[in-house]
Motif scaffolding. Structure first.
Motif, PDB file in Angstrom:
ATOM      1  N   CYS A 148      -3.952  60.955  -2.169  1.00 48.45           N
ATOM      2  CA  CYS A 148      -5.639  61.183  -2.067  1.00 48.45           C
ATOM      3  C   CYS A 148      -6.082  59.471  -1.566  1.00 48.45           C
ATOM      4  O   CYS A 148      -5.646  58.230  -0.830  1.00 48.45           O
ATOM      5  N   ALA A 149      -7.403  59.723  -0.486  1.00 40.67           N
ATOM      6  CA  ALA A 149      -8.004  59.223  -0.089  1.00 40.67           C
ATOM      7  C   ALA A 149      -7.869  57.627  -0.998  1.00 40.67           C
ATOM      8  O   ALA A 149      -8.395  56.489  -1.042  1.00 40.67           O
ATOM      9  N   GLU A 150      -8.803  58.524  -2.237  1.00 46.24           N
ATOM     10  CA  GLU A 150      -8.524  56.705  -3.330  1.00 46.24           C
ATOM     11  C   GLU A 150      -7.362  57.524  -4.572  1.00 46.24           C
ATOM     12  O   GLU A 150      -7.087  58.438  -5.341  1.00 46.24           O
ATOM     13  N   PRO A 151      -6.348  56.667  -4.573  1.00 45.55           N
ATOM     14  CA  PRO A 151      -5.210  56.424  -4.914  1.00 45.55           C
ATOM     15  C   PRO A 151      -4.624  56.560  -6.248  1.00 45.55           C
ATOM     16  O   PRO A 151      -4.210  57.383  -6.492  1.00 45.55           O
ATOM     17  N   ASP A 152      -6.026  55.994  -7.333  1.00 48.05           N
ATOM     18  CA  ASP A 152      -6.224  56.425  -8.195  1.00 48.05           C
ATOM     19  C   ASP A 152      -6.525  57.857  -9.190  1.00 48.05           C
ATOM     20  O   ASP A 152      -5.975  58.613 -10.347  1.00 48.05           O
ATOM     21  N   ASN A 153      -6.898  58.720  -7.901  1.00 43.52           N
ATOM     22  CA  ASN A 153      -6.702  60.208  -8.435  1.00 43.52           C
ATOM     23  C   ASN A 153      -5.491  60.449  -8.557  1.00 43.52           C
ATOM     24  O   ASN A 153      -5.228  62.052  -9.307  1.00 43.52           O
ATOM     25  N   ASN A 210      -9.137  62.067   5.394  1.00 39.93           N
ATOM     26  CA  ASN A 210      -8.234  61.069   5.778  1.00 39.93           C
ATOM     27  C   ASN A 210      -7.095  61.931   5.147  1.00 39.93           C
ATOM     28  O   ASN A 210      -6.587  60.883   3.953  1.00 39.93           O
ATOM     29  N   ASP A 211      -5.886  62.445   5.925  1.00 43.31           N
ATOM     30  CA  ASP A 211      -5.122  63.038   5.270  1.00 43.31           C
ATOM     31  C   ASP A 211      -3.998  62.636   5.928  1.00 43.31           C
ATOM     32  O   ASP A 211      -4.152  62.860   7.635  1.00 43.31           O
ATOM     33  N   GLY A 239      -8.387  62.679   1.003  1.00 38.94           N
ATOM     34  CA  GLY A 239      -7.093  62.957   1.341  1.00 38.94           C
ATOM     35  C   GLY A 239      -6.620  63.648   1.539  1.00 38.94           C
ATOM     36  O   GLY A 239      -7.018  65.382   2.360  1.00 38.94           O
ATOM     37  N   HIS A 240      -5.009  64.028   1.630  1.00 38.55           N
ATOM     38  CA  HIS A 240      -3.881  65.535   1.746  1.00 38.55           C
ATOM     39  C   HIS A 240      -4.511  66.352   0.363  1.00 38.55           C
ATOM     40  O   HIS A 240      -5.357  67.179   0.747  1.00 38.55           O
ATOM     41  N   ASP A 245     -10.137  64.245  -4.826  1.00 44.08           N
ATOM     42  CA  ASP A 245     -10.563  63.679  -4.392  1.00 44.08           C
ATOM     43  C   ASP A 245     -11.979  63.684  -4.035  1.00 44.08           C
ATOM     44  O   ASP A 245     -12.740  63.163  -4.442  1.00 44.08           O
ATOM     45  N   GLN A 246     -12.197  64.962  -3.815  1.00 43.49           N
ATOM     46  CA  GLN A 246     -14.398  65.559  -4.074  1.00 43.49           C
ATOM     47  C   GLN A 246     -13.735  67.137  -4.212  1.00 43.49           C
ATOM     48  O   GLN A 246     -13.992  68.410  -3.753  1.00 43.49           O
TER      49      GLN A 246
END
Length: 261
Positions: A148-153, A210-211, A239-240, A245-246
């Motif tokens: 994930c672009a936001e690792p907390d996700n 951002n993958d 991200g991946h 993320d979205q």
């Protein structure tokens, strides 16, 4: 979020969980790396207009049976059975990451099984000039940033659910990683490139901008290779596992594609 209906189907004598929620045309979802330990906002967005059906792949959270699948053909047959028994034959199908590899194969090998196809950064391809990143070769603390672009996700996805056994939970998540490795060894390359021209279903290829795992070049390879109409869309800030993320942007892109005549 209201909880989905939970069903169980049998694949090769093993139970596989199937979640179902919403109303409208059926839409299947095969989850990405790590599977779905819990229902996520992305699925709720889809369920606003669709009957969302989410079968768990063998060995992923909610399912067992991956240990009897010894080769790619075993996995393909098992996933076909899973979709049929989850009431998804002939429905629209979304697949991400690991699930995307199998969604593509279902559309290629069993064309009547998939009406319209959405692929989100699927595994199954490998280009030596632009290699994918091997998530199984990473340290555990690096995985969140790859997914994930936001690792907390990612961390929220795999956190121990309420009521789960704190000892058994890490084992379950390790089993999911093992199942994916068995399905995609080596390097996530299932020779999918040879089967892409067999895909006749209209296909949307979604990619997080951002993958760090699957190169964006693969998206254009897929769209150019399939027999059916293909289009590529990039999801900003993702991200991946773009649906983590979205969730709203990914769900909106899918719904817009499925609404096309």
């Amino acid at each position: 979020m209201n909880e989905p209906q939970t069903l169980t189907v049998d694949v090769n004598g093993f139970p596989c969980r199937v979640w179902r929620k919403g109303n409208g045309p059926k839409l299947g979802f095969l989850a990405g790396f790590g599977g779905l330990p819990r229902w996520v906002p992305f699925l709720d967005k889809l369920a606003e207009k669709r009957t969302v059906i989410v079968p768990s792949l063998p060995g992923f959270p909610g399912a067992t049976g991956h240990t009897v699948l010894d080769n790619h053909l075993d996995w393909v047959i098992a996933v076909r059975q899973l979709l049929q028994r989850a009431d998804l034959a002939g429905a629209d199908l979304v697949g991400s990451s690991v699930g995307g590899a199998f969604a593509a194969d279902m559309a290629a090998i069993f064309p009547g099984l998939v009406k319209r196809l959405v692929l989100m950064a699927p595994f199954g391809l490998f280009d030596e000039k632009d290699p994918a990143t091997d998530p199984w070769a990473q340290r555990a603390d690096n995985v969140a940033g790859l997914m994930c672009a936001e690792p907390d996700n990612w961390r929220q996805l795999v956190a121990i659910p309420e009521g789960a056994n704190s000892i058994e939970w890490p084992i379950e998540m390790t089993r999911a990683s093992e199942a994916a490795a068995r399905a995609l060894w080596p390097l996530g390359n299932t020779q999918l490139a040879k089967r892409l021209p067999l895909i006749e279903a209209p296909t949307l290829v979604l990619w997080g901008d951002n993958d760090p795992i699957m190169p964006t070049s693969y998206a254009h390879t897929i769209a150019a290779s399939i027999k059916g109409q293909g289009q590529v869309q990039t999801i900003a800030g993702a991200g991946h596992l773009a649906y983590l993320d979205q969730p709203q942007a990914v769900a909106a892109a899918i719904e817009m594609f499925l609404a096309q005549k």
